[in-house]
Design a protein around this motif. Sequence first.
Motif, PDB file in Angstrom:
ATOM      1  N   LEU A 114      46.720  39.901  50.353  1.00  0.00           N
ATOM      2  CA  LEU A 114      45.513  40.118  49.563  1.00  0.00           C
ATOM      3  C   LEU A 114      45.834  40.781  48.231  1.00  0.00           C
ATOM      4  O   LEU A 114      45.223  40.447  47.198  1.00  0.00           O
ATOM      5  CB  LEU A 114      44.523  40.974  50.355  1.00  0.00           C
ATOM      6  N   TYR A 117      47.486  38.056  45.996  1.00  0.00           N
ATOM      7  CA  TYR A 117      46.564  36.987  45.622  1.00  0.00           C
ATOM      8  C   TYR A 117      45.470  37.494  44.672  1.00  0.00           C
ATOM      9  O   TYR A 117      45.064  36.776  43.751  1.00  0.00           O
ATOM     10  CB  TYR A 117      45.927  36.390  46.873  1.00  0.00           C
ATOM     11  N   SER A 118      45.000  38.713  44.879  1.00  0.00           N
ATOM     12  CA  SER A 118      43.980  39.257  43.979  1.00  0.00           C
ATOM     13  C   SER A 118      44.541  39.539  42.590  1.00  0.00           C
ATOM     14  O   SER A 118      43.795  39.556  41.612  1.00  0.00           O
ATOM     15  CB  SER A 118      43.391  40.534  44.569  1.00  0.00           C
ATOM     16  N   ARG A 121      46.195  35.264  41.825  1.00  0.00           N
ATOM     17  CA  ARG A 121      45.536  34.064  42.347  1.00  0.00           C
ATOM     18  C   ARG A 121      46.531  32.944  42.610  1.00  0.00           C
ATOM     19  O   ARG A 121      46.281  31.769  42.310  1.00  0.00           O
ATOM     20  CB  ARG A 121      44.472  33.571  41.363  1.00  0.00           C
ATOM     21  N   SER A 126      51.901  34.860  47.012  1.00  0.00           N
ATOM     22  CA  SER A 126      51.547  35.576  48.238  1.00  0.00           C
ATOM     23  C   SER A 126      52.516  35.248  49.364  1.00  0.00           C
ATOM     24  O   SER A 126      52.937  36.135  50.117  1.00  0.00           O
ATOM     25  CB  SER A 126      50.113  35.214  48.645  1.00  0.00           C
ATOM     26  N   HIS A 228      48.844  48.591  40.747  1.00  0.00           N
ATOM     27  CA  HIS A 228      47.742  47.626  40.779  1.00  0.00           C
ATOM     28  C   HIS A 228      46.410  48.322  40.495  1.00  0.00           C
ATOM     29  O   HIS A 228      45.544  47.753  39.800  1.00  0.00           O
ATOM     30  CB  HIS A 228      47.698  46.938  42.141  1.00  0.00           C
ATOM     31  N   PRO A 238      43.045  42.926  37.036  1.00  0.00           N
ATOM     32  CA  PRO A 238      42.623  42.279  38.293  1.00  0.00           C
ATOM     33  C   PRO A 238      41.775  43.229  39.122  1.00  0.00           C
ATOM     34  O   PRO A 238      41.910  44.443  39.035  1.00  0.00           O
ATOM     35  CB  PRO A 238      43.962  41.981  38.974  1.00  0.00           C
ATOM     36  N   LEU A 244      40.563  45.180  49.891  1.00  0.00           N
ATOM     37  CA  LEU A 244      41.942  45.579  49.620  1.00  0.00           C
ATOM     38  C   LEU A 244      42.129  47.069  49.841  1.00  0.00           C
ATOM     39  O   LEU A 244      43.142  47.512  50.401  1.00  0.00           O
ATOM     40  CB  LEU A 244      42.319  45.196  48.190  1.00  0.00           C
TER      41      LEU A 244
END
Length: 311
Positions: A114, A117-118, A121, A126, A228, A238, A244
Amino acid sequence: MKTVSSSNDGSWPDVNLGKLYKVASEVALPARFLGRMLNAGLVLLTNLLAAVVGSGPASHFHLPLNALVLCGPLLSLWTSSYSIFANRNHFLYRKFLVSAWGWTFCVAGSFVVLLSYSARRSALLSLRHLARLALTGLLWWGTGRLVCLLEDAAGTCFQPVAAAAAAAGGGSDLAGQPLLLLLQEAQSKASCLRAGQVWRGYEVSQDTLTLCLCCLLLVEEMAAFGPHVLRAEAPTGPPAGAPLRILFLLCVFLLTLWLFLLLCLLAYFPQFPAQQLGGAIAYLGWRGLYQGWYRLKPSWFSPGPPGVGLD
């Protein structure tokens, strides 16, 4: 104002739709306020934990972990055999200890997928990060099988003299006598213990190996969440949504649980030097993967370190 009239027989009262909407709005307002408060608390807590996990001292997490494995058995001098944690059939041991790697892979794998991918994308990105956990799991499985083979080769199965005498029809008052060597070919540790006999030889605590490796893995993977979060605070960054953040909290919970179980094993079930050997093997595996192989540039040969390619 629209109303719904009653039926002919008078069994349905008049319903005012405007009043229903007003009541629903009054009920939803505290729920939205509670949701905002919970989300604010979640963001604050995860940001704080992300800063702690991604800090400089956390990068040396292996040092206090090694010290715990080395000195933990000394705590057995102050523990009580009547404690609930002195029972090997305790719920935590049966439900979590025996499946520690499964819990770690599921929770940490979901978090890694997650997170990656977040950020980008990209399903391929991933999968590449998930491959890092799969390779670590392959190392854990292979090490466990190798340890079992070495234990079978280096150990010997014994039977107590009392048990041997009872099987031969003798008395049962020989419990204090030494062990009787059974010379049996191809006798494994598992089959020896299943037969109610005693195994003697070099051993490695696979519980300690698994818990130490899981702790080191979780700290490495969670360290990528701090950068992140910083990128998510930017206007074009993002998102770092609630799912998450909840997965991150689950990783922190698992790390805390594994450390607690490790402390219980060392304090209530000391096995020197089997536990220290298990911790040493876990440290060497982490050193070779996360501090060696995974530090290479991402390619078909290496999945890369945690957090690479997310910015």
